[in-house]
Scaffold this motif. Sequence first.
Motif, PDB file in Angstrom:
ATOM      1  N   LEU A   4       0.808  -1.203   0.000  1.00 27.36           N
ATOM      2  CA  LEU A   4       0.000   0.000   0.000  1.00 27.36           C
ATOM      3  C   LEU A   4       0.851   1.267   0.000  1.00 27.36           C
ATOM      4  O   LEU A   4       0.543   2.233  -0.709  1.00 27.36           O
ATOM      5  N   SER A   5       1.920   1.272   0.771  1.00 25.42           N
ATOM      6  CA  SER A   5       2.744   2.487   0.850  1.00 25.42           C
ATOM      7  C   SER A   5       3.344   2.836  -0.512  1.00 25.42           C
ATOM      8  O   SER A   5       3.385   4.014  -0.899  1.00 25.42           O
ATOM      9  N   ALA A   6       3.779   1.831  -1.243  1.00 25.94           N
ATOM     10  CA  ALA A   6       4.356   2.076  -2.570  1.00 25.94           C
ATOM     11  C   ALA A   6       3.279   2.567  -3.539  1.00 25.94           C
ATOM     12  O   ALA A   6       3.525   3.475  -4.349  1.00 25.94           O
ATOM     13  N   LEU A   7       2.076   1.988  -3.461  1.00 27.88           N
ATOM     14  CA  LEU A   7       0.993   2.437  -4.326  1.00 27.88           C
ATOM     15  C   LEU A   7       0.627   3.889  -4.031  1.00 27.88           C
ATOM     16  O   LEU A   7       0.446   4.700  -4.941  1.00 27.88           O
ATOM     17  N   ASN A   8       0.518   4.208  -2.733  1.00 32.58           N
ATOM     18  CA  ASN A   8       0.148   5.571  -2.357  1.00 32.58           C
ATOM     19  C   ASN A   8       1.201   6.595  -2.783  1.00 32.58           C
ATOM     20  O   ASN A   8       0.874   7.721  -3.163  1.00 32.58           O
ATOM     21  N   GLU A   9       2.451   6.211  -2.716  1.00 32.47           N
ATOM     22  CA  GLU A   9       3.515   7.116  -3.159  1.00 32.47           C
ATOM     23  C   GLU A   9       3.355   7.440  -4.640  1.00 32.47           C
ATOM     24  O   GLU A   9       3.486   8.604  -5.058  1.00 32.47           O
ATOM     25  N   ASP A  10       3.051   6.422  -5.444  1.00 30.25           N
ATOM     26  CA  ASP A  10       2.857   6.645  -6.877  1.00 30.25           C
ATOM     27  C   ASP A  10       1.600   7.473  -7.147  1.00 30.25           C
ATOM     28  O   ASP A  10       1.582   8.309  -8.063  1.00 30.25           O
ATOM     29  N   ILE A  11       0.556   7.243  -6.367  1.00 33.01           N
ATOM     30  CA  ILE A  11      -0.684   7.992  -6.558  1.00 33.01           C
ATOM     31  C   ILE A  11      -0.476   9.466  -6.219  1.00 33.01           C
ATOM     32  O   ILE A  11      -0.930  10.357  -6.952  1.00 33.01           O
ATOM     33  N   ARG A  12       0.221   9.736  -5.109  1.00 31.84           N
ATOM     34  CA  ARG A  12       0.475  11.121  -4.727  1.00 31.84           C
ATOM     35  C   ARG A  12       1.291  11.853  -5.790  1.00 31.84           C
ATOM     36  O   ARG A  12       1.060  13.030  -6.072  1.00 31.84           O
TER      37      ARG A  12
ATOM     38  N   ASP B 290       1.492  11.282  -9.140  1.00 33.13           N
ATOM     39  CA  ASP B 290       0.700  11.593 -10.341  1.00 33.13           C
ATOM     40  C   ASP B 290      -0.302  10.468 -10.545  1.00 33.13           C
ATOM     41  O   ASP B 290       0.032   9.425 -11.119  1.00 33.13           O
ATOM     42  N   PRO B 291      -1.546  10.648 -10.085  1.00 27.94           N
ATOM     43  CA  PRO B 291      -2.524   9.544 -10.162  1.00 27.94           C
ATOM     44  C   PRO B 291      -2.813   9.100 -11.594  1.00 27.94           C
ATOM     45  O   PRO B 291      -2.963   7.903 -11.849  1.00 27.94           O
ATOM     46  N   ALA B 292      -2.883  10.033 -12.530  1.00 25.26           N
ATOM     47  CA  ALA B 292      -3.157   9.657 -13.916  1.00 25.26           C
ATOM     48  C   ALA B 292      -2.014   8.834 -14.493  1.00 25.26           C
ATOM     49  O   ALA B 292      -2.244   7.841 -15.206  1.00 25.26           O
ATOM     50  N   GLU B 293      -0.789   9.213 -14.183  1.00 27.47           N
ATOM     51  CA  GLU B 293       0.370   8.463 -14.668  1.00 27.47           C
ATOM     52  C   GLU B 293       0.423   7.085 -14.016  1.00 27.47           C
ATOM     53  O   GLU B 293       0.786   6.093 -14.660  1.00 27.47           O
ATOM     54  N   PHE B 294       0.047   7.010 -12.748  1.00 29.42           N
ATOM     55  CA  PHE B 294       0.019   5.723 -12.053  1.00 29.42           C
ATOM     56  C   PHE B 294      -0.967   4.772 -12.726  1.00 29.42           C
ATOM     57  O   PHE B 294      -0.660   3.597 -12.974  1.00 29.42           O
ATOM     58  N   ILE B 295      -2.159   5.272 -13.040  1.00 25.44           N
ATOM     59  CA  ILE B 295      -3.152   4.452 -13.730  1.00 25.44           C
ATOM     60  C   ILE B 295      -2.614   3.997 -15.079  1.00 25.44           C
ATOM     61  O   ILE B 295      -2.756   2.824 -15.463  1.00 25.44           O
ATOM     62  N   ALA B 296      -1.971   4.902 -15.791  1.00 24.04           N
ATOM     63  CA  ALA B 296      -1.418   4.569 -17.110  1.00 24.04           C
ATOM     64  C   ALA B 296      -0.358   3.477 -16.999  1.00 24.04           C
ATOM     65  O   ALA B 296      -0.294   2.574 -17.852  1.00 24.04           O
ATOM     66  N   GLN B 297       0.469   3.521 -15.966  1.00 21.41           N
ATOM     67  CA  GLN B 297       1.497   2.507 -15.781  1.00 21.41           C
ATOM     68  C   GLN B 297       0.884   1.143 -15.478  1.00 21.41           C
ATOM     69  O   GLN B 297       1.352   0.111 -15.984  1.00 21.41           O
ATOM     70  N   CYS B 298      -0.167   1.125 -14.651  1.00 23.58           N
ATOM     71  CA  CYS B 298      -0.854  -0.140 -14.352  1.00 23.58           C
ATOM     72  C   CYS B 298      -1.456  -0.730 -15.619  1.00 23.58           C
ATOM     73  O   CYS B 298      -1.352  -1.940 -15.877  1.00 23.58           O
ATOM     74  N   ASP B 299      -2.100   0.112 -16.414  1.00 24.33           N
ATOM     75  CA  ASP B 299      -2.716  -0.358 -17.650  1.00 24.33           C
ATOM     76  C   ASP B 299      -1.662  -0.839 -18.644  1.00 24.33           C
ATOM     77  O   ASP B 299      -1.896  -1.804 -19.387  1.00 24.33           O
ATOM     78  N   GLU B 300      -0.506  -0.176 -18.666  1.00 22.86           N
ATOM     79  CA  GLU B 300       0.541  -0.573 -19.594  1.00 22.86           C
ATOM     80  C   GLU B 300       1.073  -1.958 -19.261  1.00 22.86           C
ATOM     81  O   GLU B 300       1.390  -2.747 -20.163  1.00 22.86           O
TER      82      GLU B 300
ATOM     83  N   LEU C 287      -5.058  -4.805 -10.850  1.00 19.90           N
ATOM     84  CA  LEU C 287      -4.603  -3.449 -11.142  1.00 19.90           C
ATOM     85  C   LEU C 287      -4.406  -2.691  -9.836  1.00 19.90           C
ATOM     86  O   LEU C 287      -5.266  -2.739  -8.943  1.00 19.90           O
ATOM     87  N   GLY C 288      -3.314  -1.955  -9.738  1.00 21.36           N
ATOM     88  CA  GLY C 288      -2.982  -1.280  -8.493  1.00 21.36           C
ATOM     89  C   GLY C 288      -3.976  -0.223  -8.061  1.00 21.36           C
ATOM     90  O   GLY C 288      -4.048   0.124  -6.882  1.00 21.36           O
ATOM     91  N   TYR C 289      -4.775   0.284  -8.980  1.00 22.84           N
ATOM     92  CA  TYR C 289      -5.703   1.364  -8.651  1.00 22.84           C
ATOM     93  C   TYR C 289      -7.144   0.900  -8.482  1.00 22.84           C
ATOM     94  O   TYR C 289      -8.037   1.706  -8.197  1.00 22.84           O
ATOM     95  N   GLU C 290      -7.424  -0.370  -8.642  1.00 21.90           N
ATOM     96  CA  GLU C 290      -8.826  -0.782  -8.723  1.00 21.90           C
ATOM     97  C   GLU C 290      -9.572  -0.756  -7.400  1.00 21.90           C
ATOM     98  O   GLU C 290     -10.782  -0.495  -7.370  1.00 21.90           O
ATOM     99  N   VAL C 291      -8.881  -1.020  -6.279  1.00 15.29           N
ATOM    100  CA  VAL C 291      -9.603  -1.065  -4.996  1.00 15.29           C
ATOM    101  C   VAL C 291     -10.224   0.292  -4.652  1.00 15.29           C
ATOM    102  O   VAL C 291     -11.433   0.370  -4.379  1.00 15.29           O
ATOM    103  N   PRO C 292      -9.460   1.403  -4.637  1.00 13.86           N
ATOM    104  CA  PRO C 292     -10.108   2.682  -4.301  1.00 13.86           C
ATOM    105  C   PRO C 292     -11.145   3.114  -5.338  1.00 13.86           C
ATOM    106  O   PRO C 292     -12.150   3.743  -4.985  1.00 13.86           O
TER     107      PRO C 292
END
Length: 307
Positions: free
Chosen positions: A6-14, A16-26, A249-254
């Motif tokens: 969770l800590s690593a996911l939150n760091e990426d979200i803080r 740039d959330p859009a870029e984080f989503i793009a990386q998960c999708d990639e 996907l790293g962003y799907e839970v929230p």
Amino acid sequence: MNRFELSALNEDIRRDPAEFIAQCDERYNLMILDTATQVARNRKKSPIVLLAGPSGSGKTTTALRIRSALEARGIGSHSISLDDYYRNPHSEGYPCTESGEPDLESPLGLDIPLLRQHLDDLSEGREILVPHFNFKIHDRDPKGARPLQLGPDEVVVFEGLHALNPLFTDRHPDAFGIYVSTATDLFDRGQLLLRHDTFRLLRRCVRDLYHRNAPALETLTLWDNVCRGEARYITPYRDLADVALNTSLGYEVPVLARVAEPQFFDLPDDAPHMDLVLAAQRAADRFEPISPSLVPKTSLLREEFML
């Protein structure tokens, strides 16, 4: 089993959330491209692709994405849903649960002789008439049937819960097998927050509401039988696959928890699996916020589980 921290996911979200989503999708897209490459290499051995996985794993979208990747390589492809081979659940000989209800999770609910014949025919270049199962009337609708014959160098993807079951695949050992699942648990500082199968439950709740007009209570009530069917009829055959795809996907839970939250408010305290619902809500609360509006239209979540 893989794990999200969770800590690593939150760091990426803080950051740039859009870029984080793009990386998960990639990451998901790269798996699709690699799988399509392997399917293309195998097509000389067999034109049959078998894509299986438990409920909520992303089978339909994954099958479509693989087809698109093949088409981009100039390889003709088709898809067939095993759902269309179901029999009327009230027909003679339909499998039943221990309580005497139709066992909708059993592969024996499929028209196995027809499915075996169609696999043989397509492999030999013969035309078939793909059936159409109408879920509104719980029976096959002849008006929806469609002809299909594979051209030279074309492939067909059979997609469904039981696509790897030897009951109808045993005569096609060279078919390319794909197993799709959510294979990542969520941890926070060594504490398990969510098991991988809870990801799928969240997906099912959202999909059932938006695509089947079924409230969360109905989905939760059926979940025990879904899991029983998976353990008995699906996961035992995952090792038969040539490739296993992890669609977590790293962003799907929230995102999904926020989308599902309104229907969770209406659940009674004694609803089945409220422990999983509450665990998903607590986990979502620990995430940095992600607006569902940031999820692109091409996302696995939006294509298969959201409006």
